[in-house]
Design a protein around this motif. Structure first.
Motif, PDB file in Angstrom:
ATOM      1  N   TYR A  23      86.104 -27.974  40.228  1.00 40.24           N
ATOM      2  CA  TYR A  23      87.018 -26.832  40.334  1.00 40.24           C
ATOM      3  C   TYR A  23      87.763 -26.841  41.664  1.00 40.24           C
ATOM      4  CZ  TYR A  23      85.327 -24.686  36.039  1.00 40.24           C
ATOM      5  OH  TYR A  23      85.032 -24.437  34.725  1.00 40.24           O
ATOM      6  N   ILE A  24      87.072 -27.239  42.739  1.00 39.82           N
ATOM      7  CA  ILE A  24      87.734 -27.325  44.046  1.00 39.82           C
ATOM      8  C   ILE A  24      88.842 -28.365  44.007  1.00 39.82           C
ATOM      9  CG2 ILE A  24      87.394 -28.056  46.448  1.00 39.82           C
ATOM     10  CD1 ILE A  24      84.638 -26.727  46.326  1.00 39.82           C
ATOM     11  N   ARG A  25      88.548 -29.513  43.351  1.00 40.55           N
ATOM     12  CA  ARG A  25      89.561 -30.569  43.241  1.00 40.55           C
ATOM     13  C   ARG A  25      90.776 -30.074  42.462  1.00 40.55           C
ATOM     14  NH1 ARG A  25      90.872 -33.899  39.387  1.00 40.55           N
ATOM     15  NH2 ARG A  25      89.043 -33.356  38.125  1.00 40.55           N
ATOM     16  N   ILE A  26      90.536 -29.345  41.376  1.00 44.79           N
ATOM     17  CA  ILE A  26      91.646 -28.814  40.568  1.00 44.79           C
ATOM     18  C   ILE A  26      92.485 -27.838  41.392  1.00 44.79           C
ATOM     19  CG2 ILE A  26      92.217 -27.359  38.585  1.00 44.79           C
ATOM     20  CD1 ILE A  26      89.739 -28.555  37.176  1.00 44.79           C
ATOM     21  N   LEU A  27      91.828 -26.963  42.146  1.00 42.36           N
ATOM     22  CA  LEU A  27      92.552 -25.999  42.978  1.00 42.36           C
ATOM     23  C   LEU A  27      93.399 -26.712  44.034  1.00 42.36           C
ATOM     24  CD1 LEU A  27      89.814 -23.243  43.503  1.00 42.36           C
ATOM     25  CD2 LEU A  27      91.969 -23.013  42.248  1.00 42.36           C
ATOM     26  N   LYS A  28      92.834 -27.765  44.654  1.00 42.42           N
ATOM     27  CA  LYS A  28      93.590 -28.515  45.659  1.00 42.42           C
ATOM     28  C   LYS A  28      94.807 -29.190  45.040  1.00 42.42           C
ATOM     29  CE  LYS A  28      90.034 -29.504  49.117  1.00 42.42           C
ATOM     30  NZ  LYS A  28      89.268 -30.580  49.803  1.00 42.42           N
ATOM     31  N   GLU A  29      94.630 -29.770  43.852  1.00 43.56           N
ATOM     32  CA  GLU A  29      95.745 -30.435  43.177  1.00 43.56           C
ATOM     33  C   GLU A  29      96.848 -29.434  42.838  1.00 43.56           C
ATOM     34  OE1 GLU A  29      94.292 -32.533  39.808  1.00 43.56           O
ATOM     35  OE2 GLU A  29      93.379 -34.153  40.985  1.00 43.56           O
ATOM     36  N   LYS A  30      96.469 -28.264  42.315  1.00 38.82           N
ATOM     37  CA  LYS A  30      97.469 -27.241  41.975  1.00 38.82           C
ATOM     38  C   LYS A  30      98.194 -26.764  43.224  1.00 38.82           C
ATOM     39  CE  LYS A  30      96.535 -27.076  37.559  1.00 38.82           C
ATOM     40  NZ  LYS A  30      97.511 -27.587  36.559  1.00 38.82           N
ATOM     41  N   SER A  31      97.449 -26.596  44.327  1.00 40.40           N
ATOM     42  CA  SER A  31      98.062 -26.169  45.582  1.00 40.40           C
ATOM     43  C   SER A  31      99.052 -27.212  46.083  1.00 40.40           C
ATOM     44  CB  SER A  31      96.977 -25.924  46.627  1.00 40.40           C
ATOM     45  OG  SER A  31      97.550 -25.616  47.878  1.00 40.40           O
ATOM     46  N   ALA A  32      98.664 -28.498  45.991  1.00 43.24           N
ATOM     47  CA  ALA A  32      99.561 -29.579  46.427  1.00 43.24           C
ATOM     48  C   ALA A  32     100.820 -29.623  45.566  1.00 43.24           C
ATOM     49  CB  ALA A  32      98.832 -30.921  46.366  1.00 43.24           C
ATOM     50  N   GLY A  70      97.427 -35.277  49.913  1.00 43.61           N
ATOM     51  CA  GLY A  70      96.439 -34.313  50.372  1.00 43.61           C
ATOM     52  C   GLY A  70      96.140 -34.446  51.842  1.00 43.61           C
ATOM     53  N   THR A  71      97.125 -34.970  52.624  1.00 40.38           N
ATOM     54  CA  THR A  71      96.869 -35.183  54.046  1.00 40.38           C
ATOM     55  C   THR A  71      97.168 -33.961  54.879  1.00 40.38           C
ATOM     56  OG1 THR A  71      99.091 -36.099  54.226  1.00 40.38           O
ATOM     57  CG2 THR A  71      97.305 -37.656  53.934  1.00 40.38           C
ATOM     58  N   SER A  72      97.824 -32.967  54.311  1.00 43.29           N
ATOM     59  CA  SER A  72      98.149 -31.782  55.090  1.00 43.29           C
ATOM     60  C   SER A  72      96.982 -30.790  55.043  1.00 43.29           C
ATOM     61  CB  SER A  72      99.421 -31.124  54.541  1.00 43.29           C
ATOM     62  OG  SER A  72     100.500 -31.996  54.597  1.00 43.29           O
TER      63      SER A  72
END
Length: 376
Positions: A23-32, A70-72
């Motif tokens: 779920y954390i990975r999905i949230l990061k991808e959506k944010s990116a 995802g470097t930012s």
């Protein structure tokens, strides 16, 4: 009333502890993706309105790439966490096996750079052409690779040429003499006996070749054409080296808008340095990047090597001053003079170091073997 089947369906839709990483990975991808969309809209509006220059578009493209990678990432730590991490760093420095740096072959340089090449740092070595930066970097790579996984990326020379140069450094014998010794003397001189000295040199070369495999088990050599900074990061991700040498900045190929617009060459160098700096920070290796020093002749009586290098001498880029953790410059002011035994005094300038001293130190360059040594 609520049925058991409805409760089960509700439970299935609620994130569970065992799936938290996903779920954390999905949230990061959506944010990116949201950030990419925002940047893309800014670029589209700027281009259509005529208010955006190509340089601004290139920088936005770089921002989009970082968002996708995802470097930012920005993390805030309290002082307790930071102190604990610093204590761990001190423990590494005191460790006999797991230090946060890699020693060079030169005593004074190790002392000046707090032990050697630092992990997670980008160091840049500036030098004029034919000044010995490849020899210096390869000599350091050979020294480190006895114990540490080391990647040497040559964008100028082939893998065979680099290996021959490494053999030359190991034997303290010029590459030309090695090639001459291994040439078919018997075929060229059918009626002459092979000189005993030639036979002895051949034995030493063959023996050194066999020993190189065992003395440097952790050395990896990469070559290639049209290699981009992103390609180099891919090599680092795949191999996971502790120390990386790259020869050299001007040979790193442009990617994206930098490849389509030659006028963005300086920005391409800046982009490459940023990408490599992020790779050092995120993936952990010490990265040493070779770069040409620009021409700095100030009078007709001076040569390039007569003028002491400055931090602004990085060729075609200002990012060296800003982004590098360490900047070194090799100077050979006595290049045209003759010295007994071919031992030439050279100067290595430490122009920038975020966490240490700056200044200069002396080395000795052996012209016949193209090797650097501590001053006698």
């Amino acid at each position: 009333s609520v049925k058991l089947s409805e409760v089960a369906a509700m439970m299935d839709s609620i994130p569970r502890l065992e799936n938290i990483d996903q779920y954390i990975r999905i949230l990061k991808e959506k944010s990116a993706l949201r950030r990419v969309l925002s940047l893309a809209l800014d670029m589209t509006e700027g281009i259509y309105s005529g208010e955006m220059a190509i340089e601004d578009a290139a920088r936005l493209t770089d921002s989009i790439t970082r968002s996708i990678e995802g470097t930012s990432t920005e993390t805030v730590y309290d002082i307790q966490d930071s102190v604990e991490e610093l204590a761990g760093y001190f423990e590494e420095r005191a460790s006999a096996t797991k230090k946060p740096y890699f020693e060079t072959p030169w005593r004074d340089l190790n002392w000046a750079m707090r032990g050697g090449w630092q992990k997670k740092n980008l160091a840049i070595l500036l030098a004029r052409p034919s000044s010995g930066k490849t020899s210096l970097s390869l000599q350091s790579a050979l020294h480190a690779s006895r114990e540490h996984k080391t990647l040497y990326i040559s964008l100028e020379m082939s893998r065979v040429e680099i290996t021959l140069k490494a053999l030359s450094l190991e034997l303290s014998l010029s590459a030309q003499r090695i090639e001459q010794a291994m040439d078919p003397f018997e075929a060229l001189n059918p009626n002459a006996e092979i000189p005993p000295t030639l036979l002895q040199t051949r034995r030493e070369i063959i023996s050194a070749l066999a020993e190189m495999r065992s003395r440097h088990p952790h050395l990896h050599i990469a070559e290639g054409d049209n290699v981009t900074a992103e390609d180099i990061v891919g090599m680092i991700r795949k191999l996971k080296p502790e120390l990386v040498f790259i020869d050299q900045l001007s040979e790193i190929s442009a990617s994206g808008p930098y490849a389509r617009h030659p006028e963005l060459f300086a920005l391409h160098n800046e982009h490459a340095i940023k990408v490599l700096k992020r790779a050092a920070r995120r993936l952990g290796p010490a990265i040493v990047l070779m770069s040409q020093r620009r021409r700095v002749v100030k009078s007709a009586k001076q040569t390039d090597e007569d003028v002491s290098p400055e931090l602004s001498d990085g060729k075609n880029t200002g990012a060296i001053e800003e982004k590098a953790d360490v900047v070194l410059a090799l100077q050979r002011p006595n290049k045209k003079k003759r010295y007994e035994g071919g031992l030439e005094p050279v100067v290595l300038h430490l122009l920038k170091q975020r966490m240490g001293r700056i200044g200069e130190m002396g080395l000795t360059f052996h012209r016949e073997t193209a090797t650097f040594h501590d001053p006698v």
